[in-house]
Design an enzyme around this catalytic site. Structure first.
Site, PDB file in Angstrom:
ATOM      1  N   CYS A   8      86.459 -97.928   0.205  1.00  0.00           N
ATOM      2  CA  CYS A   8      86.580 -98.302   1.724  1.00  0.00           C
ATOM      3  C   CYS A   8      86.888 -99.395   2.020  1.00  0.00           C
ATOM      4  CB  CYS A   8      85.151 -97.862   2.154  1.00  0.00           C
ATOM      5  SG  CYS A   8      84.845 -96.382   1.839  1.00  0.00           S
ATOM      6  N   LYS A  21      86.126 -98.349  13.199  1.00  0.00           N
ATOM      7  CA  LYS A  21      86.010 -97.983  11.796  1.00  0.00           C
ATOM      8  C   LYS A  21      86.565 -98.941  10.856  1.00  0.00           C
ATOM      9  CE  LYS A  21      85.164 -95.866   7.864  1.00  0.00           C
ATOM     10  NZ  LYS A  21      83.892 -95.386   7.378  1.00  0.00           N
TER      11      LYS A  21
HETATM   12  N1  SAJ Z   1      79.403-106.200  -2.110  1.00  0.00           N
HETATM   13  C1  SAJ Z   1      79.376-107.636  -2.250  1.00  0.00           C
HETATM   14  N2  SAJ Z   1      78.324-108.265  -1.498  1.00  0.00           N
HETATM   15  C2  SAJ Z   1      77.084-107.596  -0.694  1.00  0.00           C
HETATM   16  C3  SAJ Z   1      77.572-106.390  -0.363  1.00  0.00           C
HETATM   17  C4  SAJ Z   1      78.481-105.733  -1.221  1.00  0.00           C
HETATM   18  O1  SAJ Z   1      80.033-108.039  -3.246  1.00  0.00           O
HETATM   19  O2  SAJ Z   1      76.446-108.682  -0.135  1.00  0.00           O
HETATM   20  C5  SAJ Z   1      80.354-105.406  -2.727  1.00  0.00           C
HETATM   21  C6  SAJ Z   1      79.731-104.154  -3.776  1.00  0.00           C
HETATM   22  O3  SAJ Z   1      79.138-104.651  -4.794  1.00  0.00           O
HETATM   23  C7  SAJ Z   1      81.075-103.456  -3.693  1.00  0.00           C
HETATM   24  C8  SAJ Z   1      81.608-103.495  -2.454  1.00  0.00           C
HETATM   25  O4  SAJ Z   1      81.084-104.971  -1.684  1.00  0.00           O
HETATM   26  O5  SAJ Z   1      81.660-103.795  -4.647  1.00  0.00           O
HETATM   27  C9  SAJ Z   1      81.539-102.435  -1.298  1.00  0.00           C
HETATM   28  O6  SAJ Z   1      79.967-102.087  -1.204  1.00  0.00           O
HETATM   29  P1  SAJ Z   1      79.380-101.723   0.210  1.00  0.00           P
HETATM   30  O7  SAJ Z   1      77.652-101.121  -0.295  1.00  0.00           O
HETATM   31  O8  SAJ Z   1      79.362-103.009   1.066  1.00  0.00           O
HETATM   32  O9  SAJ Z   1      80.033-100.636   0.721  1.00  0.00           O
HETATM   33  P2  SAJ Z   1      80.592 -98.994   0.546  1.00  0.00           P
HETATM   34  O10 SAJ Z   1      81.969 -99.156   0.099  1.00  0.00           O
HETATM   35  O11 SAJ Z   1      79.653 -98.469  -0.740  1.00  0.00           O
HETATM   36  O12 SAJ Z   1      80.392 -98.359   1.993  1.00  0.00           O
HETATM   37  C10 SAJ Z   1      80.786 -98.795   3.041  1.00  0.00           C
HETATM   38  C11 SAJ Z   1      80.056 -99.128   4.215  1.00  0.00           C
HETATM   39  N3  SAJ Z   1      80.445 -99.855   5.335  1.00  0.00           N
HETATM   40  C12 SAJ Z   1      79.779-101.015   5.795  1.00  0.00           C
HETATM   41  O13 SAJ Z   1      78.639-101.016   5.500  1.00  0.00           O
HETATM   42  C13 SAJ Z   1      80.336-101.543   7.059  1.00  0.00           C
HETATM   43  C14 SAJ Z   1      79.702 -97.642   4.778  1.00  0.00           C
HETATM   44  O14 SAJ Z   1      78.634 -97.549   5.929  1.00  0.00           O
HETATM   45  C15 SAJ Z   1      80.902 -96.790   5.116  1.00  0.00           C
HETATM   46  O15 SAJ Z   1      80.671 -95.338   5.602  1.00  0.00           O
HETATM   47  C16 SAJ Z   1      81.782 -96.691   3.963  1.00  0.00           C
HETATM   48  O16 SAJ Z   1      82.047 -98.215   3.483  1.00  0.00           O
HETATM   49  C17 SAJ Z   1      83.213 -96.060   4.130  1.00  0.00           C
HETATM   50  O17 SAJ Z   1      83.027 -94.908   4.124  1.00  0.00           O
HETATM   51  O18 SAJ Z   1      84.017 -96.586   4.859  1.00  0.00           O
END
Ligand code: SAJ
Length: 416
Positions: A268, A214
């Site tokens: 997360c 995780k």
């Molecule tokens: N972000 C960027 N650039 C990107 C992708 C995301 O700057 O290319 C930023 C987003 O704007 C945001 C942050 O990263 O601020 C996180 O967003 P996210 O969509 O990457 O992830 P979360 O936090 O909504 O959900 C994550 C997911 N983990 C992964 O994709 C590995 C989800 O599957 C998990 O279940 C969740 O964390 C969790 O509960 O741990």
């Protein structure tokens, strides 16, 4: 469904616990949801929800009205207990296991021979073993996997959730699930339970590997976003459009760079890598650096904004978006919030905030005098500096002609 589970108890009815409880109930298992928050318990017992998640309201309503889901503040006997409580920080990014320990202690008195205990909360490696020790101390009349192996009275496993906020109801069913039993039998029993609703693969491993898995998934994403964020700063210096660069590089068959932004938010990805760093500080050098790169990005954006205001007599700064990512209302650990906060603290000018998913100014910002929550039209019309912070769907509709003559800082590449 296997006949060995007729009653399931979910400890913690938040963003993960409530949807999971509701899905079990939708498969006609009797579910007892437990939460320390009396208001949340009352809301759920009325068939309503206290969090924002698409489709969840319908499932909870059905589960409660058909009598399969009931919420309470005190654990009751069940065949399986799932723990989905927060694991925040304490001190300098140290994981705080107080909620996991309290949840564990709360179920100890109602455990009986044959029960299954599953930890779902994102946790540092070794936490499941701690849960087993706490339970063994509290219930010396029962045997646990660390004492009796496959013959234990109680089976214990770590099974992390990996659902994406906004898609939880769908991903709970369709994502593969890692099942980290303290023994192979623990994994088998946990798989039997999840198979009541998981349509994808349930892959067995041990508890430590599942805990690390995780943390690894979210650290992988954090490191890759840090790479994109570092590139964006390098490109600013070299006068290259980073969005074009990333797009071109991604045409290579083995390159897939993520998108730069104003930083990384949410509860997360901005949190979990620290659980690796805190356990292995000397080894987790890249993971630690990625955290620092992403955490430094809001400050970099603020410096860019301040530099843009230098040539403006009365700066009015429009900040588009506050949420931690597009098309949600969640402001937790949001880099956009941090940018606005830093701007206000540095008295950079009048600030007009646009966030289509909230109705009132968050309290963290309300105390500053020079910030107003306005419509996107008002913000664009009245500002001379425009900062794109969150690529909400609505913001793509903004007429680019309206930006003429204004300083534009686009941290998300919406106007690339
Ligand atoms: N972000 C960027 N650039 C990107 C992708 C995301 O700057 O290319 C930023 C987003 O704007 C945001 C942050 O990263 O601020 C996180 O967003 P996210 O969509 O990457 O992830 P979360 O936090 O909504 O959900 C994550 C997911 N983990 C992964 O994709 C590995 C989800 O599957 C998990 O279940 C969740 O964390 C969790 O509960 O741990």
């Amino acid at each position: 469904m296997t006949s060995s589970f007729s009653t399931v108890s979910m400890i913690g009815l938040g963003y993960i616990g409530l949807p999971t409880a509701a899905i079990f109930a939708s498969r006609k298992l009797k579910v007892i949801g437990v939460d320390v928050n009396q208001q949340a318990v009352d809301t759920i017992n009325k068939g309503k929800i206290h969090i924002v998640e698409p489709e969840l309201d319908i499932i909870v309503q059905a589960a409660v009205s058909q009598g399969f889901l009931r919420a309470t503040t005190r654990p009751e006997p069940a065949d399986a207990f799932l723990i989905a409580v927060p694991t925040p920080f304490k001190g300098d990014h140290e994981p705080d296991l107080a909620y996991v320990e309290a949840a564990t202690q709360s179920i100890a008195p109602v455990l009986k021979k044959g029960d299954l205990v599953i930890l779902e909360s994102t946790s540092p490696v070794g936490t499941t073993e701690k849960v087993a020790i706490w339970l063994a101390e509290a219930r010396q009349d029962l045997s646990f996997p660390q004492q009796a192996g496959e013959q234990a009275d109680i089976n214990i496993a770590y099974c992390p959730e990996r659902v994406l906020p906004g898609r939880v109801v769908h991903e709970l069913v369709s994502n593969d699930r890692v099942i980290g039993g303290m023994t192979p039998r623990c994994s088998q029993r946990a798989t039997d339970l999840y198979k009541t609703f998981v349509e994808a693969e349930c892959i067995p491993t041990n508890a430590r590997t599942a805990e690390m898995c995780k943390l690894t998934e979210n650290s992988f994403r954090d490191v890759n976003i840090a790479f994109a964020n570092e590139l964006s700063i390098i490109c600013d210096k070299l006068n290259i459009n980073v969005w074009e660069l990333v797009n071109l590089a991604n045409h290579h068959p083995r390159v897939n760079i993520l998108q730069p932004g104003p930083g990384v938010g949410g509860h997360c990805i901005a949190v979990d890598p620290w659980f690796i760093v805190s356990r292995t500080p000397n080894e987790a050098r890249l993971i630690h650096t990625a955290r620092k790169v992403n955490d430094a990005k809001p400050n970099y954006v603020v410096d860019q904004i301040i530099a843009a205001t230098a040539s403006v007599a009365d700066p009015v700064i429009a900040c588009l978006g506050l949420a931690f990512k597009p098309d949600i209302d969640d402001l937790r650990e949001s880099p956009a919030m941090e940018v606005v906060h830093l701007l206000a603290a540095r008295q950079a000018g009048k600030i007009l905030v646009v966030e289509p998913h909230i109705e009132t100014m968050p309290t963290a910002l309300a105390d500053f005098g020079d910030i107003e929550l306005v419509s996107v039209e008002d913000a664009i019309r009245s500002s001379n500096v425009i900062v794109m912070l969150v690529s909400h769907r609505d913001f793509y509709k903004i007429d680019k002609g309206l930006l003429k003559g204004k300083h534009v800082i686009d941290t998300r590449g919406v106007w690339r």
